[in-house]
Design a protein around this motif. Structure first.
Motif: not given
Length: 310
Positions: A193-203
């Motif tokens: 889930d690359y979208a979830e990974i990007e969200r976690l990176k932003r957070e």
């Protein structure tokens, strides 16, 4: 005249003996073959004997095994002359041993000189003893078996070579064929889930920025504290030091009063115990109020001093 007559009689007698001997040899073979027929056809029973053994012993005064051996020799050397020559030259034991030997080995022994293993000498069958003849027969049999084994191995090898040659020839004559092979490639599906990974990176970046802001604020406050401390006058620093020591002594005094006032004296009458406890609580309260008032005044003086120095 008398002497001549004697010599003539001797020669005539000798000639007659030779003739009878030859007749005996000739009829000896025929005799054996007739006895064989009596044994095989069981004619001895018609003569009043239940067994062939009894017939041999009663009629011919020999044991059955000897008669069987003579029959075997006569059957092996199946003509009158050969049977007679062997019986005369070799005797019964050698003749029997040869009769029990394979034909190829027997003919070799009868027609050639043979090496005697125990002595290393070359001898004819007439020159050999029975024991030497047994050694020669055994050695020739082993050599024949070895030659037969080698012959079989050679034939097997030749057959194998021929088969390989035929296979090679067939392969050379065979037309080349194209073999189609289906290749199945397994592709693993990426379920990340690359979208979830990007969200976690932003957070994570936001949290890092927030922490950095806190660190910067603490650094500013620390710099402000140091700047204020450096602006203190020597009198203010001395006052703060004495204030700290006074606070420590006051707290220690209060703690000692509390420890002392946990229990009234043991010898105090019961009627005065309540008054005693009330009195101690009043003293502790007054001491605490006095300490608070003193502390407030000292803080006010510190503030006044600081503003005065600034």
């Amino acid at each position: 005249m008398s002497q001549l007559s004697t010599e003539v009689q001797a020669k005539e007698t000798h000639e007659k003996a030779i003739g009878y001997f030859r007749v005996a040899e000739q009829y000896g073979y025929k005799f054996i073959m007739e006895v064989k027929k009596i044994r095989d056809e069981r004619y001895y029973k018609q003569l009043g004997y239940s067994r062939f053994d009894d017939y041999c012993e009663m009629v011919w005064k020999v044991r059955r095994d000897f008669m069987d051996q003579r029959i075997q020799i006569a059957t092996t050397f199946s003509n009158e002359e050969e049977f007679a020559d062997l019986s005369r030259q070799l005797g019964h034991k050698k003749s029997l041993l040869l009769a029990r030997t394979e034909e190829q080995i027997r003919n070799k022994i009868l027609t050639e000189q043979s090496l005697v293993p125990s002595t290393g000498e070359q001898k004819t069958v007439e020159e050999m003893t029975v024991k030497e003849l047994q050694e020669v027969e055994k050695a020739l049999k082993e050599a024949q078996q070895k030659a037969a084994n080698e012959q079989r191995e050679r034939q097997s090898a030749e057959l194998k070579v021929k088969q390989l040659e035929n296979e090679l020839k067939n392969e050379r004559n065979k037309e080349p064929s194209i073999v189609e092979k289906e290749v199945i490639k397994t592709v693993e599906i990426d379920k990340t889930d690359y979208a979830e990974i990007e969200r976690l990176k932003r957070e994570s970046k936001e949290k890092d920025a927030e922490v950095q802001r806190y660190v910067d604020q603490v650094g500013e406050l620390e710099s402000e504290r140091v700047r204020h401390e450096e602006a203190y006058t020597p009198q203010t620093r001395m006052y703060l030091k004495r204030k700290g020591k006074l606070q420590d002594l006051s707290l220690e005094f209060v703690d000692q009063i509390k420890m002392f006032s946990i229990q009234p004296p043991l010898d105090l009458p019961e009627v005065y115990r309540v008054d005693y406890l009330v009195m101690l609580e009043s003293l502790i309260k007054e001491a605490s109020n006095a300490y608070d008032a003193m502390n407030n005044n000292q803080n006010k003086n510190i503030i006044d001093v600081e503003y005065t120095t600034l």
